[in-house]
Design a protein around this motif. Structure first.
Motif, PDB file in Angstrom:
ATOM      1  N   LEU A  92       0.859  -1.177   0.000  1.00 12.24           N
ATOM      2  CA  LEU A  92       0.000   0.000   0.000  1.00 12.24           C
ATOM      3  C   LEU A  92       0.892   1.222   0.000  1.00 12.24           C
ATOM      4  O   LEU A  92       1.767   1.362   0.855  1.00 12.24           O
ATOM      5  CB  LEU A  92      -0.915  -0.003   1.228  1.00 12.24           C
ATOM      6  N   GLN A  93       0.648   2.119  -0.965  1.00  8.50           N
ATOM      7  CA  GLN A  93       1.541   3.260  -1.110  1.00  8.50           C
ATOM      8  C   GLN A  93       0.758   4.509  -1.469  1.00  8.50           C
ATOM      9  O   GLN A  93      -0.461   4.565  -1.302  1.00  8.50           O
ATOM     10  CB  GLN A  93       2.598   2.955  -2.164  1.00  8.50           C
ATOM     11  N   PHE A  94       1.459   5.510  -1.991  1.00 11.58           N
ATOM     12  CA  PHE A  94       0.888   6.848  -2.155  1.00 11.58           C
ATOM     13  C   PHE A  94      -0.409   6.833  -2.961  1.00 11.58           C
ATOM     14  O   PHE A  94      -1.430   7.335  -2.527  1.00 11.58           O
ATOM     15  CB  PHE A  94       1.915   7.760  -2.822  1.00 11.58           C
ATOM     16  N   PHE A  95      -0.371   6.272  -4.171  1.00 14.80           N
ATOM     17  CA  PHE A  95      -1.554   6.324  -5.028  1.00 14.80           C
ATOM     18  C   PHE A  95      -2.271   4.980  -5.117  1.00 14.80           C
ATOM     19  O   PHE A  95      -2.817   4.638  -6.142  1.00 14.80           O
ATOM     20  CB  PHE A  95      -1.178   6.819  -6.428  1.00 14.80           C
ATOM     21  N   GLY A  96      -2.273   4.207  -4.065  1.00 15.38           N
ATOM     22  CA  GLY A  96      -3.048   2.979  -4.089  1.00 15.38           C
ATOM     23  C   GLY A  96      -2.283   1.785  -3.580  1.00 15.38           C
ATOM     24  O   GLY A  96      -1.552   1.862  -2.607  1.00 15.38           O
ATOM     25  N   GLY A  97      -2.474   0.652  -4.267  1.00 14.81           N
ATOM     26  CA  GLY A  97      -1.839  -0.585  -3.853  1.00 14.81           C
ATOM     27  C   GLY A  97      -1.151  -1.268  -5.007  1.00 14.81           C
ATOM     28  O   GLY A  97      -1.488  -1.053  -6.169  1.00 14.81           O
ATOM     29  N   VAL A  98      -0.187  -2.111  -4.677  1.00 14.82           N
ATOM     30  CA  VAL A  98       0.578  -2.848  -5.685  1.00 14.82           C
ATOM     31  C   VAL A  98       0.562  -4.324  -5.329  1.00 14.82           C
ATOM     32  O   VAL A  98       0.960  -4.704  -4.237  1.00 14.82           O
ATOM     33  CB  VAL A  98       2.045  -2.358  -5.731  1.00 14.82           C
ATOM     34  N   SER A  99       0.096  -5.153  -6.264  1.00 14.26           N
ATOM     35  CA  SER A  99       0.182  -6.601  -6.099  1.00 14.26           C
ATOM     36  C   SER A  99       1.260  -7.102  -7.052  1.00 14.26           C
ATOM     37  O   SER A  99       1.057  -7.074  -8.268  1.00 14.26           O
ATOM     38  CB  SER A  99      -1.156  -7.277  -6.429  1.00 14.26           C
ATOM     39  N   GLU A 100       2.387  -7.505  -6.529  1.00 12.61           N
ATOM     40  CA  GLU A 100       3.510  -7.898  -7.379  1.00 12.61           C
ATOM     41  C   GLU A 100       3.394  -9.377  -7.737  1.00 12.61           C
ATOM     42  O   GLU A 100       3.770 -10.257  -6.965  1.00 12.61           O
ATOM     43  CB  GLU A 100       4.835  -7.594  -6.681  1.00 12.61           C
ATOM     44  N   ILE A 101       2.856  -9.628  -8.917  1.00 14.96           N
ATOM     45  CA  ILE A 101       2.662 -10.982  -9.425  1.00 14.96           C
ATOM     46  C   ILE A 101       3.829 -11.306 -10.343  1.00 14.96           C
ATOM     47  O   ILE A 101       4.139 -10.544 -11.259  1.00 14.96           O
ATOM     48  CB  ILE A 101       1.314 -11.092 -10.166  1.00 14.96           C
ATOM     49  N   GLU A 102       4.489 -12.437 -10.075  1.00 17.95           N
ATOM     50  CA  GLU A 102       5.791 -12.691 -10.682  1.00 17.95           C
ATOM     51  C   GLU A 102       5.738 -13.263 -12.091  1.00 17.95           C
ATOM     52  O   GLU A 102       6.750 -13.286 -12.769  1.00 17.95           O
ATOM     53  CB  GLU A 102       6.605 -13.626  -9.787  1.00 17.95           C
TER      54      GLU A 102
END
Length: 505
Positions: free
Chosen positions: A208-218
């Motif tokens: 969860l960061q400044f402009f939303g969320g990141v799901s790092e799918i490999e």
């Protein structure tokens, strides 16, 4: 990255690979998809080619600099090969045209496994660890605290108009709203994560960061249908949450704190879903468009190109259109006053959103080209021919044998021919030529671990994943039979990676 175009941030998934190295990392940051980010994290590439090799000078205490008086313990006859071509100073060809022949000599057996597990690459971090739902770590980036403070301030100003009797307590209510909103963003990301795990796609982390969320799918989806589903579940969950909050509004009295909170969360989730459904990379709608074009053309690259250019057009539209919409009142009367935003702030917000979308679209194109060229990285073509030597062999004699055999790497074997360690190229370069007859190769070697033995059949993403799991400068490459094929240098993989990325698609 999801945003209403107003102060609230959004959620989503970043497309593409965040590369890192079997040593270092190529400059491929994750792109934003779905408004926040679902990063298909690509295998890490080797170290930067501009980085000079680390030179380690022999230390007499380690037996690397034996004096002439000690040479009887090193070798009875240690010929100095004198100046001549050094096979360890020229890089291997990325195309395999100057690499070792297919049949290395002499072959040797690999040792039995020592039971020592390969070193696992450190888990990527991204701020404060909040938990591991479904086994996936969730981090809150430091930038989240900044946007949480911004939301608290902006929403607190709105509450002052709606519930003036709250006084200073309105900021506690606003802080609760900020946390609840990002909990909704987390649910959005978890939807992508669950879908990815259902399709057996590994997820490295959620951030969860400044402009939303990141799901790092490999890894990438194998079919356009799975790609579409993986992208659509995020906005779908946001719409479901908006419906849940709407039903909650019906159960409470309007104009109260619960009523205002539920209304704000309903509207925020509608904005998150709508923004993410815009048809351009790196948003979820862009990934859905990519899946559709991929299905029609049968080419994932065509889908990426189409969705990326739509994403760039979308970035320009946001840059120019958002300030105009805000100031014209098309987003609601008094939108600027209610949100506390003036013209300059609106323009700045639009520029940030446009930059994120434009950069994400460009990264998606670069990552698609990377995936297209990854199969060109093959351990068999990048491996250097190696000669086996015993640990007491003087470096000068070992290099002489390598020159005669046309080899460019040294493998230290025991009396039974079992490989035990690899002589480091950087260490060889650090030994002056006149001292090489008195330096044993054992003092320049790195012991082999299980993770440093790789199959000659590895290629592409599988090869990079294997090297990333055990970072090293050299790896022993073996055939399926266990025979030594040669030595793979991380620097050679780096050069091949850069060369492949430079080729046009």
């Amino acid at each position: 990255m999801d945003d209403s175009g107003r102060p609230q941030p959004g959620s989503g998934t970043t497309d593409d690979h965040q590369a890192a190295r079997p040593g270092p990392t190529p400059p491929v940051p994750p792109t934003s998809v779905n408004g926040a980010a679902r990063a298909n994290s690509v295998p890490h590439a080797p170290q930067d080619p501009e980085e000079p090799p680390h030179t380690e000078h022999p230390d007499p205490a380690d037996g690397e600099d034996a004096t002439p008086a000690d040479q009887s313990e090193t070798s009875d006859s240690a010929p100095d090969t004198g100046p001549g071509p050094d096979p360890f100073t020229e890089p291997a060809s990325a195309d395999g045209d100057d690499t070792r022949p297919a049949d290395p000599e002499p072959p040797a057996r690999t040792p039995a496994t020592s039971g020592r597990r390969p070193t696992k690459a450190p888990e990527p971090r991204g701020g404060l660890l909040m938990g591991r739902p479904f086994g996936v770590p969730v981090y809150v980036a430091p930038s989240w605290f900044l946007v949480a403070a911004l939301i608290t301030w902006v929403f607190g100003g709105q509450l002052d108009h709606v519930l003036p009797e709250l006084g200073a307590a309105r900021y506690l209510v606003s802080l609760f709203f900020a946390v609840a909103f990002y909990a909704s963003v987390l649910v959005h990301e978890l939807a992508h994560t669950v879908a990815a795990l259902r399709f057996k796609l590994p997820v490295r982390r959620i951030q969860l960061q400044f402009f939303g969320g990141v799901s790092e799918i490999e890894k990438e989806s194998e079919t356009p249908g799975r790609e579409f589903v993986l992208a659509f579940v995020g906005p779908l969950l946001s719409l479901v949450l908006a419906g849940v909050f709407y039903l909650g509004m019906l159960a409470v009295e309007p104009g109260t704190v619960p009523g205002v909170l539920l209304a704000g969360l309903m509207i925020s989730n509608l904005i998150v879903a709508a923004f993410n459904l815009l048809p351009g990379l790196p948003l979820d709608g862009g990934r859905m468009l990519r899946a559709i074009v991929w299905k029609i053309t049968g080419k994932p690259m065509s889908g990426t190109v189409a969705a990326a250019w739509v994403g760039r057009a979308l970035a320009v539209t946001v840059l120019l259109g958002l300030p105009l919409l805000t100031q014209s009142g098309a987003l609601g009367e008094g939108a600027a006053d209610v949100s506390g935003m003036d013209t300059v702030t609106d323009a700045l917000l639009a520029a940030i959103l446009a930059a994120i979308i434009w950069t994400g679209a460009g990264n998606s194109l670069r990552m698609a080209r990377l995936r297209e060229h990854l199969p060109e990285l093959r351990a068999r073509t990048l491996t250097r021919r190696a000669v086996p030597v015993e640990s007491a062999t003087p470096l000068s004699e070992a290099l002489r044998r390598a020159n005669e055999a046309g080899a460019r790497a040294l493998v230290i074997v025991d009396a039974d021919g079992e490989p035990r360690s690899l002589v480091r190229e950087a260490a060889i370069v650090g030994v002056p030529e006149h001292r090489r007859p008195w330096v044993a190769v054992s003092g320049l070697a790195q012991d082999l671990t299980d993770g440093m033995r790789v199959s000659a059949e590895l290629a592409g993403e599988e090869l990079l994943d294997t090297l990333r799991a055990t970072p090293a400068t050299e790896y022993l490459v073996v055939e399926e039979s266990g025979a030594i094929y040669g030595v793979l240098s991380a620097a050679d993989v780096e050069r091949a990676f850069v060369k492949a990325m430079a080729r046009p698609s």
